[in-house]
Enzyme design. Sequence first.
Site, mmCIF file in Angstrom:
data_model
loop_
_atom_site.group_PDB
_atom_site.id
_atom_site.type_symbol
_atom_site.label_atom_id
_atom_site.label_comp_id
_atom_site.label_asym_id
_atom_site.label_seq_id
_atom_site.Cartn_x
_atom_site.Cartn_y
_atom_site.Cartn_z
ATOM 1 N N SER A 1 -45.308 -36.677 -38.481
ATOM 2 C CA SER A 1 -44.619 -35.396 -38.407
ATOM 3 C C SER A 1 -44.689 -34.702 -39.760
ATOM 4 O O SER A 1 -44.964 -35.341 -40.789
ATOM 5 C CB SER A 1 -43.146 -35.633 -38.038
ATOM 6 N N TYR B 1 -34.781 -39.221 -39.130
ATOM 7 C CA TYR B 1 -36.104 -38.844 -38.642
ATOM 8 C C TYR B 1 -37.109 -38.797 -39.787
ATOM 9 O O TYR B 1 -38.235 -39.302 -39.663
ATOM 10 C CB TYR B 1 -36.028 -37.488 -37.943
#
Length: 304
Positions: A140, A153
Amino acid sequence: MSRTSLEGRVAVVTGAARGVGELLARRLSARGAKIALVGLEPDALEDVSGRLHTDSAHWYADVTDHEAMTRVAGEVGERFGKADVVVANAGVATGGPFMDSDPDAWRRVIEVNLIGSAVTARAFLPLLVSSRGYLLQIASLAAITPAPMMSAYCASKSGVEAYAHSLRAEVGHRGVRVGVGYLSWTDTDMVRGADQEDVMRELRQRLPWPSNKTYPLGPAVDRLVAGIERRSSHVYGQWWLRGMQGVRGYLPGVIGTVGQREMRRFAPRVQGMRTGLVGAGGAADERERSAPRGMPGVPGVPGE
């Protein structure tokens, strides 16, 4: 870099019930690959499998469960005879200030995104060594730059990036290629779920262009497919992410300064934020963990 045909290849996709995993399975199938779907939502997986163009099967499994994933890998090998591509895509997210975060949800993000990716690779590496195959780890923008309210995250995606780079050096001499796929905010259930919190949505919208936009899913997945065909070391779901690699060393300092200012602005509104997993995938994961022990899983089921 030349592309490898996916016709007749076997591709395994985790987190395949929705979002990136579901569309990636469909795109790979359209290019002739046979598909093994893995996830926690058997009904959704069956639906995806039934809509694919090529031979497919689906497996119910938690990617953090070593025994379950080892079983799945064995059954994939029996069902298809091999695995040429494995995409470690399964992931969950939570948002909000770390100090007020739910410890179980925070830990679960690390378990699914990082440990689950390693469990997936450990289970399927024997098949990939046999086929001299390709492992794509989905990371990501969060691996490239930190962000406030996203500590779990960011930590998990930074971890999978480092893990995949390490693994690449270990298995390359055995013919296995390892790639890392980077995605910015992409139109999935996870991102839509995060946007249901006004603070998270507004904080993201205040990021500098082009990181403040939500990008359509289709073009991002098409870039992932092209990376798989090229067995690329780095795959970028949005064109501008490649450029972020050159400035990533400066980003923690910038985010540290700007983030403090933004958090001061939002401080009165962060109290009482929901701290569980976000989106439909997060809800499925929470249902799985709250189900009574001993509930039967769903074995591999051939697709039509």
